[in-house]
Design an enzyme around this catalytic site. Structure first.
Site, PDB file in Angstrom:
ATOM      1  NE  ARG A  96      -4.377  -1.420   0.004  1.00 48.88           N
ATOM      2  CZ  ARG A  96      -4.437  -2.486  -0.733  1.00 48.88           C
ATOM      3  NH1 ARG A  96      -3.235  -2.771  -1.546  1.00 48.88           N
ATOM      4  NH2 ARG A  96      -5.469  -3.196  -0.608  1.00 48.88           N
ATOM      5  CD  GLU A 143      -2.829   2.968  -5.819  1.00 53.32           C
ATOM      6  OE1 GLU A 143      -1.927   2.709  -5.015  1.00 53.32           O
ATOM      7  OE2 GLU A 143      -3.846   1.991  -6.088  1.00 53.32           O
ATOM      8  CG  HIS A 201      -2.951  -1.153  -7.042  1.00 52.28           C
ATOM      9  ND1 HIS A 201      -3.442  -0.264  -5.796  1.00 52.28           N
ATOM     10  CD2 HIS A 201      -2.731  -2.504  -6.645  1.00 52.28           C
ATOM     11  CE1 HIS A 201      -3.511  -1.120  -4.830  1.00 52.28           C
ATOM     12  NE2 HIS A 201      -3.212  -2.522  -5.146  1.00 52.28           N
TER      13      HIS A 201
HETATM   14  C1  GLV Z   1      -4.496  -5.419  -3.864  1.00 49.92           C
HETATM   15  O1  GLV Z   1      -3.912  -4.425  -3.659  1.00 49.92           O
HETATM   16  C2  GLV Z   1      -5.378  -6.056  -2.617  1.00 49.92           C
HETATM   17  O2  GLV Z   1      -5.313  -5.906  -1.495  1.00 49.92           O
HETATM   18  O3  GLV Z   1      -5.812  -7.132  -3.147  1.00 49.92           O
END
Ligand code: GLV
Ligand code: GLV
Length: 323
Positions: free
Chosen positions: A241, A270, A288
């Site tokens: 994250r 983001e 991502h």
């Molecule tokens: C993606 O970032 C997730 O947490 O699945």
């Protein structure tokens, strides 16, 4: 006739997932991105029994306070920092996520990001597309090796361990920093050394991979000070994250060559990316996508849908509840 539960799926997902939900529920599917808006969520959440949310949907206490009919929030992600789980619990709303089904895929994606970053593949490919490939030469796009190097993993959960197994095959040494030490047997099978002290840990990493969840404790864990504890050649990888890394401090460290490079799949604000990251040297920036394969994204959707069908329809589908 029994009324079907009203379900809000905040974004279009695989047809199989939406199809399964619409067989058993009264399904509303949002347009891409519209429920990233908290006010819209607050206005509409009261009309639903279940929510299938994306990690970009901010489901904080103020949203949950309006969720008077909601029984379940099923997040289409393993990470659930976008949800105030405590507030949901207090209101008697269950929360589910999608672990396990994405572990190996995410580790593969993260390992690809490591390789692309240490071997400068983004810069090299960009240069070729710009017409700059004028033949092999002995000192073009020199990267670093992985074999013989130390991979440091912050957050030795399922994904961290899957990454460690891959790094082993590439001849790397594995060290890790975690809230709690792994059982000795697991440590031994991964051949991973535990570093309880973050500073000692950081000073040993050739490549640092962040694989922990975002919490109050891990927010800005990587900042100007902790970045300065890394080797000047160290490569930072973040596919967890964004807010775990203080992005402005990272961008500055990269521009001043105080670290060797960075491979990022996630961003502090983001989908915005710090403008100085866009021009930083030795940096690979992905949107991502480390869990983004057909099979895994479908399995994530199914697992999230399963929690809704389980909670609202009493159907026995696989799912994973957090509370
Ligand atoms: C993606 O970032 C997730 O947490 O699945
Ligand atoms: C979750 O945090 C995982 O490592 O799978």
């Amino acid at each position: 006739m029994v009324k079907k539960p009203r379900v809000l799926l905040t974004e279009p997902v695989f047809e199989e997932v939406a199809g399964l939900l619409s067989k058993h529920t009264e399904l509303t599917i949002g347009q891409r991105g519209t429920y990233n808006n908290k006010e819209k969520l607050k206005d509409e959440i009261g009309g639903y029994d279940a929510l299938l949310s994306m990690l970009s949907n901010p489901i904080d206490r103020s949203v949950i306070e309006q969720a008077d009919n909601l029984k379940i929030i099923a997040n289409h992600a393993v990470g659930f920092n976008n949800i105030d789980v405590e507030a949901a619990k207090q209101k008697g709303i269950r929360v589910a996520n999608t672990p396990d089904v994405l572990t190996e895929t995410t580790a593969e994606g993260t390992f690809a990001l490591i390789l692309a970053t240490v071997r400068k593949f983004s810069d090299a490919e960009r240069s070729l597309r710009e017409g700059a490939f004028d033949g092999w030469h002995p000192t073009g796009f020199l990267g670093a090796d992985l074999h013989g190097q130390t991979l440091g993993i912050i957050g030795m959960g399922r994904i961290g361990q899957a990454l460690a197994r891959r790094a082993r095959c590439f001849g790397m040494s594995i060290i890790y920093h975690n809230r709690t030490r792994l059982p000795l047997e697991t440590e031994r099978s991964l051949d991973a050394r535990f570093y309880p002290n973050l500073e000692d840990f950081l000073s040993e990493c050739d490549i640092l991979s962040i694989n922990c969840p975002l919490t109050d404790e891990t927010h800005h864990l990587i900042n100007a000070q902790t970045l300065s504890q890394l080797k000047p050649t160290a490569i930072l990888i973040n596919a967890s994250r964004g807010p775990i890394v203080e992005e402005a401090a990272l961008a500055q460290a990269l521009h001043e060559n105080r670290i060797g490079g960075a491979g990022l799949d996630v961003y502090e604000f983001e989908p915005e990316v710090h403008p100085l990251l866009l021009t930083a040297p030795n940096t690979v920036l992905l949107p991502h996508i480390t869990s983004a394969t057909n099979k895994t994204r479908k399995a994530m959707g199914m697992l999230a849908a399963g929690a809704i069908l389980n909670t609202c329809c009493g159907l026995d589908y696989p799912c994973n509840y957090i509370t």
